[in-house]
Motif scaffolding. Structure first.
Motif, PDB file in Angstrom:
ATOM      1  N   GLY A 107       0.818  -0.999   0.188  1.00 54.23           N
ATOM      2  CA  GLY A 107      -0.012  -0.087  -0.207  1.00 54.23           C
ATOM      3  C   GLY A 107       0.704   1.187  -0.083  1.00 54.23           C
ATOM      4  O   GLY A 107       1.786   1.257  -0.590  1.00 54.23           O
ATOM      5  N   ASP A 108       0.379   1.944   0.691  1.00 56.59           N
ATOM      6  CA  ASP A 108       0.916   3.461   1.367  1.00 56.59           C
ATOM      7  C   ASP A 108       2.887   3.099   2.071  1.00 56.59           C
ATOM      8  O   ASP A 108       3.005   4.120   2.097  1.00 56.59           O
ATOM      9  N   THR A 109       2.541   2.405   2.273  1.00 57.20           N
ATOM     10  CA  THR A 109       4.346   1.853   3.501  1.00 57.20           C
ATOM     11  C   THR A 109       5.424   1.200   2.401  1.00 57.20           C
ATOM     12  O   THR A 109       5.034  -0.046   2.217  1.00 57.20           O
ATOM     13  N   VAL A 110       6.105   1.411   3.059  1.00 56.98           N
ATOM     14  CA  VAL A 110       7.370   0.615   2.571  1.00 56.98           C
ATOM     15  C   VAL A 110       8.104   0.135   3.812  1.00 56.98           C
ATOM     16  O   VAL A 110       8.179   0.962   5.319  1.00 56.98           O
ATOM     17  N   TYR A 111       8.381  -1.149   3.819  1.00 51.99           N
ATOM     18  CA  TYR A 111       9.138  -1.871   5.111  1.00 51.99           C
ATOM     19  C   TYR A 111       9.907  -2.242   4.655  1.00 51.99           C
ATOM     20  O   TYR A 111      11.008  -2.428   3.650  1.00 51.99           O
ATOM     21  N   PHE A 112      11.140  -1.260   5.399  1.00 53.89           N
ATOM     22  CA  PHE A 112      12.734  -1.430   5.630  1.00 53.89           C
ATOM     23  C   PHE A 112      13.785  -2.325   6.452  1.00 53.89           C
ATOM     24  O   PHE A 112      13.285  -1.683   7.670  1.00 53.89           O
ATOM     25  N   GLN A 113      14.840  -3.068   6.160  1.00 52.72           N
ATOM     26  CA  GLN A 113      15.498  -3.029   7.834  1.00 52.72           C
ATOM     27  C   GLN A 113      16.955  -3.195   7.159  1.00 52.72           C
ATOM     28  O   GLN A 113      17.386  -3.701   6.022  1.00 52.72           O
ATOM     29  N   ASP A 114      17.420  -2.508   8.159  1.00 51.22           N
ATOM     30  CA  ASP A 114      19.105  -2.638   7.511  1.00 51.22           C
ATOM     31  C   ASP A 114      20.267  -4.069   8.416  1.00 51.22           C
ATOM     32  O   ASP A 114      19.724  -4.129   8.796  1.00 51.22           O
ATOM     33  N   ASP A 118      17.654  -3.053  12.576  1.00 52.47           N
ATOM     34  CA  ASP A 118      16.697  -1.769  12.653  1.00 52.47           C
ATOM     35  C   ASP A 118      15.748  -1.712  11.543  1.00 52.47           C
ATOM     36  O   ASP A 118      15.938  -1.700  10.167  1.00 52.47           O
ATOM     37  N   THR A 119      14.601  -1.833  12.039  1.00 52.14           N
ATOM     38  CA  THR A 119      12.954  -1.684  10.957  1.00 52.14           C
ATOM     39  C   THR A 119      12.658  -1.114  10.965  1.00 52.14           C
ATOM     40  O   THR A 119      12.206  -0.071  12.097  1.00 52.14           O
ATOM     41  N   TYR A 120      11.875  -0.157   9.559  1.00 52.83           N
ATOM     42  CA  TYR A 120      11.345   0.988   9.461  1.00 52.83           C
ATOM     43  C   TYR A 120       9.971   0.924   8.864  1.00 52.83           C
ATOM     44  O   TYR A 120       9.983  -0.559   7.825  1.00 52.83           O
ATOM     45  N   ALA A 121       9.159   1.745   8.818  1.00 50.88           N
ATOM     46  CA  ALA A 121       7.886   1.644   8.453  1.00 50.88           C
ATOM     47  C   ALA A 121       7.911   3.103   7.571  1.00 50.88           C
ATOM     48  O   ALA A 121       7.970   4.236   8.189  1.00 50.88           O
ATOM     49  N   LEU A 122       7.918   3.392   6.214  1.00 50.29           N
ATOM     50  CA  LEU A 122       8.501   4.611   5.505  1.00 50.29           C
ATOM     51  C   LEU A 122       7.431   4.947   5.333  1.00 50.29           C
ATOM     52  O   LEU A 122       6.238   3.827   3.682  1.00 50.29           O
ATOM     53  N   ASN A 123       7.040   6.000   5.103  1.00 49.56           N
ATOM     54  CA  ASN A 123       5.737   6.966   3.762  1.00 49.56           C
ATOM     55  C   ASN A 123       6.500   6.600   2.127  1.00 49.56           C
ATOM     56  O   ASN A 123       7.157   6.978   2.089  1.00 49.56           O
ATOM     57  N   LEU A 124       5.510   5.885   1.053  1.00 52.79           N
ATOM     58  CA  LEU A 124       5.924   5.554   0.039  1.00 52.79           C
ATOM     59  C   LEU A 124       5.917   6.488  -0.452  1.00 52.79           C
ATOM     60  O   LEU A 124       7.110   6.975  -1.448  1.00 52.79           O
ATOM     61  N   ALA A 125       4.540   8.095  -0.626  1.00 56.30           N
ATOM     62  CA  ALA A 125       4.752   8.998  -1.361  1.00 56.30           C
ATOM     63  C   ALA A 125       6.097   9.561  -1.060  1.00 56.30           C
ATOM     64  O   ALA A 125       6.884  10.031  -1.849  1.00 56.30           O
ATOM     65  N   ASP A 126       6.728  10.047   0.126  1.00 58.45           N
ATOM     66  CA  ASP A 126       7.691  11.449   0.355  1.00 58.45           C
ATOM     67  C   ASP A 126       8.928  10.281   1.389  1.00 58.45           C
ATOM     68  O   ASP A 126       9.890  10.698   2.077  1.00 58.45           O
ATOM     69  N   GLY A 127       8.645   9.084   2.085  1.00 58.74           N
ATOM     70  CA  GLY A 127       9.749   8.743   2.687  1.00 58.74           C
ATOM     71  C   GLY A 127       9.986   8.759   4.166  1.00 58.74           C
ATOM     72  O   GLY A 127      11.052   8.446   4.772  1.00 58.74           O
TER      73      GLY A 127
END
Length: 757
Positions: A107-114, A118-127
């Motif tokens: 959807g409108d969320t990017v899930y990323f792990q480094d 560390d795990t992040y939920a980012l807004n797809l539109a603007d990061g």
């Protein structure tokens, strides 16, 4: 071993590197539409994956691991307009950089792990950051990453545990420790979790490998495959990837191996999961055990493709593609499921590849090898034993197919790495064994790579594009383009049909990870160097951004974590555990190249082993144990390779017992991956002359005689020859009458009784 973790080896040996739309082809669009319809009706698929199937909700986009999409507006018509829309700083640093795996777009969320977990939920539109869960664990090596389902994000939160986070807030809902972290005095923990999990039918699928952080391939370490209950994290089943996880091929103090580095594929129609299992260790050998002599035999189930029932872990079949691996030549790439017409027959197939620089197509129901495609540079990689002195081998320990492939329109796209290793019979990269002299690995900046397109029906190489840096950026198909990226930070788009370079882009940092694509955006982690960032590429870049209010950052306190101790993890009843002892394959994707087996690899915790009954291994009839031709098959292996019939081994023995006394002659032939006899009979103590005719063109075979099927003692091991060729062996038969065992060491499914009278 794996991708970026392999860079660990480079550091340790002083070689560490440098830096730091929608015009879809009608046929492919139809395939995607049909796949989406099937997905939406599939039982067991989490609701998020059903709802956002057109995005990138799974590690390789879909359960088939195709890494291909036509549901986006990016194509050759507007690729020149791609520019950075937003960036997100990667704070993780280390030998492997900051990121080595795939984000998800739901959807409108990017899930990323480094690579600090560390795990992040980012807004797809603007990061912008919706929430973050900070673990700051510096011993996670990857390729890690998130999986999403049932309102949870599943991640590796440390080298020993899997956690479930709330998708809306990042709150940790449970954490399950899979590895015993309280070893006996003097022991060092030798296993870790280095895989991006996947989810299906209320289960989370993950794996351990023989290493974590700074410890790899310590003697006694065995990789396991796991299915966890998504609601509680409890173990539903686990399976050893070594056929003898206690004895470990006769020397548990030295030997190790197995595990999976990359996400399995899931066949939703049959419920079968497909896993690529990594290499055995030590490799190539040790001063007291040259050429892997501490682990005689094929070292099952390393370098093997496994088909397991998703619900129980029961094995349907396995096919070993490389027996007794000396060079860390994992079969580790995430398997791809598709259909193909091979030799005029429509078949469901599974495709995988690995660091041996080969791509394999298997029959999905039987494991029969249908074709083999050879990619990248090859030199001395078919040796069964290393001669004295240095031998340069391509692909080296960091070479071959290191990162995920892609599939679309009857074409497989494989990224590859050309780096050599100079081996001796006693040199090692298995740093878990003290005192081993280290092999010499070519410096990464000197390495090159490429991307090949392979026809799925035949294994024929359609095109091959050479790149000036190692390719550890995976392959990703977007409409009529295929994207990849190199370690020096260049992103490429090629015409998917012709291979012509259409576009390239210089990223702010080096790349050893692969992207997610949805709508009009490519999300690509660029984690190597001082400017490590996740970048969002979009036509028009920042000019094309849709303004979105900045989300609030919900940081959940660590105090809410519900950690389940390892001691309570092993609650699975034995009836459901189905621990199928398998092999020891360290799939080392380049980006997370855990190539450096360290000194302290612990044995698999007995608490999580849940018994490793060999019975589950024997559930696989020998006819389905399709041990592969690893050979010098050409880059366009023909479909005639697709005969793996161990069942065709029923031929009349050619060997006739000689009169008791001095000498006897035996004739034996190999054709279509089968010997022409199941029985060889000789007099006790006779001098045996064996004439071996390898009729399999382009495929290596040998004949070896052992004390029995477990191959505890070698009586004679013949040199390997690549057919068509003939060789004459001479050896002395045992003096003690009885039934012994013979096999091809490259393809152990070719075997029979060696009878001494």
């Amino acid at each position: 071993m794996q991708r970026l973790p392999r860079l660990l080896i480079i550091t340790l040996v002083g070689c560490l590197m440098l830096f730091s739309g929608a015009v879809a082809q009608e046929e492919n669009a139809s395939d995607i539409s049909n796949a989406t319809t099937e997905l939406q009706t599939a039982e067991g698929v989490p609701p998020e994956i059903l709802q956002y199937a057109a995005d990138w909700p799974l590690p390789n986009r879909d359960y088939e691991n195709t890494r291909a999409t036509t549901n986006v507006s990016i194509s050759s018509e507007n690729v020149d307009d791609l520019a950075i829309a937003w960036t997100f700083d990667i704070n993780a640093t280390g030998t492997f950089g900051g990121a080595s795996s795939n984000p998800l777009i739901v959807g409108d969320t990017v899930y990323f792990q480094d690579l600090f977990a560390d795990t992040y939920a980012l807004n797809l539109a603007d990061g912008s950051v919706k929430w973050e869960r900070i673990y700051n664990n510096t011993t996670v090596t990857g390729p890690n990453g998130p999986a999403v389902g049932w309102g949870k994000v599943f991640v590796t939160n440390d080298p020993f545990s899997i956690a479930a986070l709330n998708t809306s807030s990042g709150e940790e809902l449970w954490s399950m420790q899979l590895i015993n972290t309280t070893p006996l005095e003097g022991e060092i923990i030798g296993e870790g979790i280095d895989i991006q999990p996947t989810v299906y039918n209320d289960l989370v699928f993950t794996s351990t490998v023989p290493g974590r952080g700074d410890v790899f391939y310590q003697g006694g370490a065995v990789g396991f495959l796991y299915a966890l209950d998504q609601e509680t994290g409890e173990i539903v089943w686990n399976v050893s990837t070594v056929d003898d996880p206690v004895g470990i091929w006769g020397n548990p103090e030295v030997n190790s191996g197995g595990g999976a580095w990359y996400t399995p594929a899931v066949d939703k129609e049959t419920g079968i999961t497909y896993w690529a299992i990594a290499n055995p260790a030590p490799f190539a050998g040790l001063p007291e055990f040259p050429n892997g002599e501490s682990r005689p035999g094929p070292n099952l189930y390393t370098n093997t493709l496994m088909a397991l029932d998703h619900a129980t872990g029961n094995m349907s079949w396995f096919t070993q593609v490389l027996a007794h691996d000396l060079f860390d030549h994992d079969l580790q790439i995430a398997p791809i499921l598709t259909n193909a017409n091979i030799s005029g027959e429509d078949q469901k197939i599974v495709i995988s590849g690995g660091k041996m620089g080969r791509v394999y197509a298997f029959n999905r129901d039987t494991g029969a090898i249908l074709w083999i495609a050879v990619v990248g540079r090859h030199e001395n990689d078919q040796l069964a034993r290393l001669p004295p002195g240095n031998t340069t081998v391509y692909p080296g320990a960091l070479g071959g197919v290191e990162t995920p492939m892609a599939y679309a329109n009857n074409t497989v796209y494989a990224p590859y790495v050309d780096l050599y290793t100079n081996w001796t019979p006693t040199s090692s990269l298995s740093l878990g064994v003290e005192g081993a002299p280290q092999a010499e690995i070519q410096s990464v900046p000197e390495g090159t790579g490429g991307l090949v397109a392979i026809e799925a029906d035949t294994g024929k190489i359609l095109w091959d594009r050479k790149l000036d840096s190692i390719n550890v950026g995976g392959a990703t198909v977007v409409n009529d383009l295929v994207f990849t990226a190199t370690f020096n930070g260049t992103i490429y788009a090629f015409d998917a049909v012709t291979g012509e370079e259409v576009w390239n882009f210089t990223a702010p940092a080096g790349i050893n990870a692969w992207p997610a694509v949805a709508n009009d955006t490519i999300i690509w982690p660029c984690g190597v160097g001082e400017m490590a960032q996740v970048i969002a590429l979009r036509p028009g870049g920042m000019d094309g951004m849709t303004p979105t209010p900045t989300a609030t950052m919900n940081v959940t306190p660590a105090a809410t974590v519900n950690v389940t101790p390892a001691a309570t993890v092993n609650v699975t009843p034995a009836a459901t555990v189905n621990v199928t002892p398998m092999a020891t394959m360290n799939v080392t994707p380049m980006a997370t190249m855990n190539v450096t087996p360290m000194a302290t690899m612990n044995a698999t915790p007995t608490a999580t082993m849940n018994a490793t009954p060999t019975a589950t291994m024997n559930a696989t009839p020998t006819a389905t144990m399709n041990v592969t031709p690893m050979a010098t098959m050409n880059a366009t292996p023909t479909a005639t390779v697709n005969v793996t019939p161990t069942a065709t081994m029923n031929a009349t023995p050619t060997a006739t017992p000689a009169a008791p006394g001095a000498e006897t002659t035996v004739e034996i032939a190999a054709d279509n991956l089968a010997f022409d006899t199941e029985t060889i009979t000789v007099p006790g103590g006779a001098s045996v002359t064996m004439v071996f005719d390898n009729q399999d063109g382009g495929i290596p075979h040998n004949v070896a005689v052992y004390d029995g099927p477990l191959r505890s003692e070698a009586i004679f091991v013949g040199d390997i020859i690549t057919g068509p060729a003939e060789i004459t062996y001479t050896f002395t038969a045992p003096s003690e009458p009885g039934t012994y065992y013979f096999q091809c060491d490259i393809h152990p499914s070719m075997n029979g009784d060696f009878i001494v009278e």
